[in-house]
Write a protein that holds these residues in place. Structure first.
Motif, PDB file in Angstrom:
ATOM      1  N   SER A 213       1.380  -1.242  -0.553  1.00  0.00           N
ATOM      2  CA  SER A 213      -0.317   0.390   0.158  1.00  0.00           C
ATOM      3  C   SER A 213       1.599   1.681   0.332  1.00  0.00           C
ATOM      4  O   SER A 213       0.570   2.087  -0.997  1.00  0.00           O
ATOM      5  N   LEU A 214       2.189   1.115   0.829  1.00  0.00           N
ATOM      6  CA  LEU A 214       2.697   1.972   0.585  1.00  0.00           C
ATOM      7  C   LEU A 214       3.816   2.538  -0.373  1.00  0.00           C
ATOM      8  O   LEU A 214       3.965   3.655  -0.497  1.00  0.00           O
TER       9      LEU A 214
ATOM     10  N   VAL B  31       5.169   1.469  -6.515  1.00  0.00           N
ATOM     11  CA  VAL B  31       4.892   0.664  -7.129  1.00  0.00           C
ATOM     12  C   VAL B  31       3.308   1.253  -8.017  1.00  0.00           C
ATOM     13  O   VAL B  31       2.281   1.539  -7.933  1.00  0.00           O
ATOM     14  N   ARG B  32       3.324   0.214  -9.247  1.00  0.00           N
ATOM     15  CA  ARG B  32       1.666   0.297  -9.896  1.00  0.00           C
ATOM     16  C   ARG B  32       0.562  -0.270  -9.711  1.00  0.00           C
ATOM     17  O   ARG B  32       0.695  -1.538 -10.012  1.00  0.00           O
ATOM     18  N   PRO B  33      -0.329   0.907  -9.572  1.00  0.00           N
ATOM     19  CA  PRO B  33      -1.849  -0.642  -8.760  1.00  0.00           C
ATOM     20  C   PRO B  33      -2.288  -1.134  -9.588  1.00  0.00           C
ATOM     21  O   PRO B  33      -1.806  -0.102 -10.945  1.00  0.00           O
ATOM     22  N   THR B  34      -3.181  -2.091 -10.075  1.00  0.00           N
ATOM     23  CA  THR B  34      -2.979  -2.601 -11.194  1.00  0.00           C
ATOM     24  C   THR B  34      -4.609  -1.531 -11.270  1.00  0.00           C
ATOM     25  O   THR B  34      -4.644  -1.376 -12.733  1.00  0.00           O
ATOM     26  N   THR B  35      -5.256  -1.342 -10.546  1.00  0.00           N
ATOM     27  CA  THR B  35      -6.536  -0.268 -10.694  1.00  0.00           C
ATOM     28  C   THR B  35      -6.525   0.482  -9.033  1.00  0.00           C
ATOM     29  O   THR B  35      -5.784  -0.329  -8.473  1.00  0.00           O
ATOM     30  N   GLY B  36      -6.985   1.389  -9.481  1.00  0.00           N
ATOM     31  CA  GLY B  36      -7.448   2.437  -7.960  1.00  0.00           C
ATOM     32  C   GLY B  36      -7.118   3.192  -8.904  1.00  0.00           C
ATOM     33  O   GLY B  36      -6.498   3.779  -9.562  1.00  0.00           O
ATOM     34  N   SER B  37      -7.660   4.853  -7.764  1.00  0.00           N
ATOM     35  CA  SER B  37      -6.753   5.938  -7.614  1.00  0.00           C
ATOM     36  C   SER B  37      -6.024   6.402  -6.379  1.00  0.00           C
ATOM     37  O   SER B  37      -6.486   5.976  -5.324  1.00  0.00           O
TER      38      SER B  37
ATOM     39  N   VAL C 102      -3.600  12.926  -4.134  1.00  0.00           N
ATOM     40  CA  VAL C 102      -2.553  13.835  -3.094  1.00  0.00           C
ATOM     41  C   VAL C 102      -2.800  15.284  -3.347  1.00  0.00           C
ATOM     42  O   VAL C 102      -2.729  15.909  -3.984  1.00  0.00           O
ATOM     43  N   ASP C 103      -3.149  16.016  -2.000  1.00  0.00           N
ATOM     44  CA  ASP C 103      -4.122  17.371  -1.974  1.00  0.00           C
ATOM     45  C   ASP C 103      -4.570  17.668  -2.991  1.00  0.00           C
ATOM     46  O   ASP C 103      -4.175  18.685  -3.920  1.00  0.00           O
ATOM     47  N   GLY C 104      -5.461  17.244  -3.467  1.00  0.00           N
ATOM     48  CA  GLY C 104      -6.638  16.868  -5.332  1.00  0.00           C
ATOM     49  C   GLY C 104      -5.117  16.593  -6.560  1.00  0.00           C
ATOM     50  O   GLY C 104      -5.608  16.932  -7.648  1.00  0.00           O
ATOM     51  N   CYS C 105      -3.570  16.084  -6.142  1.00  0.00           N
ATOM     52  CA  CYS C 105      -3.215  16.154  -7.503  1.00  0.00           C
ATOM     53  C   CYS C 105      -3.189  14.472  -7.607  1.00  0.00           C
ATOM     54  O   CYS C 105      -3.243  13.527  -6.956  1.00  0.00           O
ATOM     55  N   ASP C 106      -3.631  13.738  -8.922  1.00  0.00           N
ATOM     56  CA  ASP C 106      -3.451  12.659  -9.351  1.00  0.00           C
ATOM     57  C   ASP C 106      -2.055  12.232  -9.467  1.00  0.00           C
ATOM     58  O   ASP C 106      -1.771  12.440 -10.828  1.00  0.00           O
ATOM     59  N   LEU C 107      -2.095  11.170  -8.559  1.00  0.00           N
ATOM     60  CA  LEU C 107      -0.637  10.626  -8.374  1.00  0.00           C
ATOM     61  C   LEU C 107      -0.347   9.192  -9.755  1.00  0.00           C
ATOM     62  O   LEU C 107       0.480   9.490  -9.801  1.00  0.00           O
ATOM     63  N   LEU C 108      -1.642   9.052 -10.511  1.00  0.00           N
ATOM     64  CA  LEU C 108      -1.726   8.227 -11.055  1.00  0.00           C
ATOM     65  C   LEU C 108      -1.492   8.601 -12.251  1.00  0.00           C
ATOM     66  O   LEU C 108      -1.680   7.932 -13.532  1.00  0.00           O
ATOM     67  N   GLY C 109      -1.724  10.338 -12.971  1.00  0.00           N
ATOM     68  CA  GLY C 109      -2.003  10.834 -13.914  1.00  0.00           C
ATOM     69  C   GLY C 109      -1.211  11.334 -14.980  1.00  0.00           C
ATOM     70  O   GLY C 109      -1.593  11.893 -15.610  1.00  0.00           O
ATOM     71  N   GLY C 110      -0.284  11.089 -14.356  1.00  0.00           N
ATOM     72  CA  GLY C 110       0.725  11.293 -15.210  1.00  0.00           C
ATOM     73  C   GLY C 110       0.893  12.981 -15.430  1.00  0.00           C
ATOM     74  O   GLY C 110       0.425  13.577 -14.688  1.00  0.00           O
ATOM     75  N   GLY C 111       2.694  13.138 -16.466  1.00  0.00           N
ATOM     76  CA  GLY C 111       2.814  15.369 -16.378  1.00  0.00           C
ATOM     77  C   GLY C 111       2.457  15.533 -14.840  1.00  0.00           C
ATOM     78  O   GLY C 111       3.245  14.814 -14.131  1.00  0.00           O
TER      79      GLY C 111
END
Ligand code: ATP
Length: 259
Positions: free
Chosen positions: A44-45, A52-58, A61-70
């Protein structure tokens, strides 16, 4: 809400390590991630730290998408400080250079000298300021890695079993730093399987079992739950929920009456 984890799942090849994990950590809150060995705490951490890239989920962090790229992903990572269970600092830098390197990397050099010097004193590393990291003891490396987390202006702190390996003074300093960071508005997530750590430090706990969340709430709420189910202590609830035998040597959370 500084940290929002929604429907997080992680599969390592055929092994499902995390399933549909959702929780939040607010500003000014320390949340403990509890569970027996292999429950999925480190996974999890590492997902939340962006390692580590999760298989699914979102993960926000303070509204910023950690998995969103850019830029959103970079912003999210800039706000997170992660202290792994087995730190691996750069051995060929001196202690001071290491702190400076981290501050430079995260663009937080304002007030660096004072902040870094204070952290070295707090974590008993002042005498090692100019020593190469490769010459430090295991506990000293851990303290340096903790100091690196605090030398930045992170708002979300992730600690994997942070108190194991620290001497009593180091453990006390870390507790004080965590409480100060929380009181200054940080969101802190700590993994542990030591129930006394959860009791003394955490405002709320999340209990994992085999990659699934089996309970979540404040210690008081879980104590109430313990009493409602007839369990004598939160330790018993923990063992019931995680399927652990109740006669292990894990540290004990006293029942409501004793606390
Ligand atoms: P501990 O308290 O022992 O540190 P934990 O709760 O942190 O345990 P994880 O390290 O997240 O647990 O591991 C969860 C499960 O995922 C375990 O069954 C582990 O074997 C598995 N696992 C972790 N990393 C990998 C990997 N890289 N490849 C395959 N399986 C993995």
């Amino acid at each position: 809400m500084l940290l929002l984890v929604r429907s997080l799942s992680k599969r390592y090849r055929k092994f499902q390590a995390l399933t549909d994990l959702s929780f939040t950590v607010s500003s000014g809150e320390i949340v403990g991630l509890l569970g027996p060995n292999g429950a999925g705490k480190t996974t999890s951490l590492r997902c939340i730290a962006g390692i580590v890239r999760p298989t699914t989920g979102s993960i926000l962090v303070d509204g910023c998408d950690l998995l969103g790229g850019g830029e959103a992903e970079r912003e999210a990572k800039r706000r997170i400080a992660f202290v792994p269970e087995q730190p691996n600092p750069y051995e060929l830098l001196t202690v001071w250079e290491h702190l400076k390197f981290i501050a430079l990397a995260y663009g937080t050099t304002d007030g660096f000298d004072t902040r870094a010097a204070q952290l070295l004193v707090r974590f008993d590393l002042a005498a090692k300021r100019d020593a190469l990291v490769g010459t430090l003891s295991k506990g000293m490396r851990q303290k340096l890695t903790i100091a690196c987390a605090f030398v930045r202006h992170a708002t979300v702190f992730l600690f994997d079993e942070p108190l194991i390996g620290l001497d009593p003074r180091g453990a006390r300093e870390l507790r004080e730093q965590l409480i100060a960071a929380r009181d200054a508005g940080a969101a802190i997530l700590i993994s542990t399987h030591m129930l006394d750590t959860a009791q003394t430090l955490c405002d709320r706990i999340v209990i994992l079992r085999q990659g699934t969340m089996v309970a979540e709430g404040t210690l008081d709420a879980l104590r109430d739950r313990a009493q409602a189910t007839g369990a004598a202590s939160l330790e018993e609830v923990f063992f019931t929920l995680t399927g652990e035998p109740a006669d292990t040597n894990t540290a004990v959370i006293p029942s409501a009456g004793a606390g």
